[in-house]
Scaffold this active site. Structure first.
Site, mmCIF file in Angstrom:
data_model
loop_
_atom_site.group_PDB
_atom_site.id
_atom_site.type_symbol
_atom_site.label_atom_id
_atom_site.label_comp_id
_atom_site.label_asym_id
_atom_site.label_seq_id
_atom_site.Cartn_x
_atom_site.Cartn_y
_atom_site.Cartn_z
ATOM 1 N N ASN A 1 -7.127 0.937 -7.283
ATOM 2 C CA ASN A 1 -7.241 -0.186 -8.208
ATOM 3 C C ASN A 1 -8.730 -0.416 -8.462
ATOM 4 O OD1 ASN A 1 -7.270 -2.604 -9.546
ATOM 5 N ND2 ASN A 1 -6.439 -3.819 -7.855
ATOM 6 N N LYS B 1 -10.116 -2.394 -10.467
ATOM 7 C CA LYS B 1 -10.445 -3.788 -10.831
ATOM 8 C C LYS B 1 -11.388 -3.792 -12.056
ATOM 9 C CE LYS B 1 -9.433 -5.110 -6.120
ATOM 10 N NZ LYS B 1 -9.636 -6.021 -4.997
ATOM 11 N N GLU C 1 -5.796 -11.416 -6.898
ATOM 12 C CA GLU C 1 -6.851 -11.964 -7.753
ATOM 13 C C GLU C 1 -6.249 -12.624 -8.993
ATOM 14 O OE1 GLU C 1 -8.941 -8.281 -7.657
ATOM 15 O OE2 GLU C 1 -9.332 -8.704 -5.538
ATOM 16 N N HIS D 1 -1.164 -9.251 -8.449
ATOM 17 C CA HIS D 1 -2.294 -9.018 -7.544
ATOM 18 C C HIS D 1 -2.880 -10.364 -7.115
ATOM 19 C CE1 HIS D 1 -6.186 -7.835 -5.990
ATOM 20 N NE2 HIS D 1 -5.639 -6.657 -5.775
ATOM 21 N N GLY E 1 -11.342 -6.919 0.124
ATOM 22 C CA GLY E 1 -12.778 -6.939 -0.161
ATOM 23 C C GLY E 1 -13.608 -7.560 0.942
HETATM 24 P P1 13P Z 1 -10.287 -3.635 -1.186
HETATM 25 O O1 13P Z 1 -9.790 -2.259 -0.812
HETATM 26 O O2 13P Z 1 -11.601 -3.643 -1.870
HETATM 27 O O3 13P Z 1 -10.185 -4.577 -0.032
HETATM 28 O O4 13P Z 1 -9.249 -4.196 -2.300
HETATM 29 C C1 13P Z 1 -7.897 -4.147 -2.034
HETATM 30 C C2 13P Z 1 -7.168 -4.492 -3.278
HETATM 31 O O5 13P Z 1 -7.195 -5.624 -3.725
HETATM 32 C C3 13P Z 1 -6.453 -3.419 -3.968
HETATM 33 O O6 13P Z 1 -5.618 -3.915 -4.958
#
Ligand code: 13P
Length: 267
Positions: free
Chosen positions: A12, A14, A108, A106, A184
């Site tokens: 992902n 993002k 976020e 997700h 993250g």
């Molecule tokens: P990270 O691997 O950066 O922690 O993000 C995970 C995530 O949100 C994948 O959708």
């Protein structure tokens, strides 16, 4: 018993990369995995690799993905099929770019952009109606975990997301358990924490769709998956893949996670 056999490693991206970076990231990943001699067909029979770039780069990355045997997916979509919804993107639009998957719910989107369980559920139904396979994300915040509410949160999120789906629809669903506190942050869930959450989710799915259908559903873990922890996580029976954020933005680290999945699969 339909045990899932193909591990799913999904990147992902993002809101990262520009067009050139997106193309070179996908190409470099393909070249790194190809140089090891396993053909895309051989690899895909054991590990499915999915790339989820930002919307504007879906077509470019999709061409490269096809060349290397990767799947293409989008990070979100709108629940209406067409109309005056400025800025939104429909499932049919995504399907026409070659997307097979779409990430929905997700954390976020839930926590930064205010998506409710009801919106996620509408998107799941709309994705399936467009021929896309949803990757439904669920996960608790640290406050919810510390208050002992993890299972309540997961139950509410998963039951709402699959509400009203037929068994046929459910076969196309992938679930991703992404504890918000692990995204993250560098704080990965322990293999036991992830396994417990996955087992809990699978039981809820079994209550709704039956044990066979639930055991055939891939449940991915997401949250600070890196090359150095991927193998241990993916070795858990309850974990059928990873949804990777930060480590998917470097071809070398994402390739290492794919290699870890291949190693677990053959061991
Ligand atoms: P990270 O691997 O950066 O922690 O993000 C995970 C995530 O949100 C994948 O959708």
């Amino acid at each position: 018993m339909g045990t899932p056999t193909v591990t799913f490693i999904a990147g992902n991206w993002k809101m990262h990369t520009d067009r050139d970076e997106a193309k070179s990231l996908a190409t470099s990943l393909g070249e790194q995995l190809q140089s090891e001699g396993s053909s895309p067909a051989d690899r895909s029979s054991r590990v499915e690799v999915g790339l989820f770039p930002p919307y504007p780069f879906l077509c470019d990355v999709g061409e490269i993905a096809e060349r290397f045997g990767f799947r293409l997916g989008a990070q979100d979509m709108y629940f209406e099929p067409v109309g005056a919804f400025t800025g939104e993107v429909s499932g049919a639009m995504l399907a026409s770019t070659g997307c097979r998957y779409v990430i929905l719910g997700h954390s976020e989107r839930r926590h930064v952009l205010g998506e409710t369980d009801e919106i996620v559920a509408r998107k799941v139904r709309a994705a399936l109606a467009s021929g896309l396979a949803p990757v439904i994300c669920v996960g608790e915040t640290i406050e919810q975990r510390e208050a002992g509410n993890t299972e309540d949160v997961l139950r509410t999120q998963i039951e709402s997301a699959v509400d009203g789906l037929s068994e046929n629809d459910f076969e196309k669903v992938t679930v991703a358990y992404e504890p918000v506190w692990a995204i993250g942050t560098g704080h990965t869930a322990t293999p036991d924490q992830a396994s417990d959450a996955h087992a809990f989710l699978r039981t809820r799915l079994a209550d709704r769709f039956g044990a066979d259908a639930a055991s055939a559903c891939r449940i991915l873990y997401g949250g600070s998956v890196k090359p150095d922890n991927a193998k241990t996580l993916l070795a858990q029976d309850e974990i059928q893949g990873a949804l990777v954020g930060g480590a998917s933005l470097q071809a070398a680290s994402f390739a290492d996670i794919v290699r870890a999945a291949l190693a677990v699969h053959t061991s």
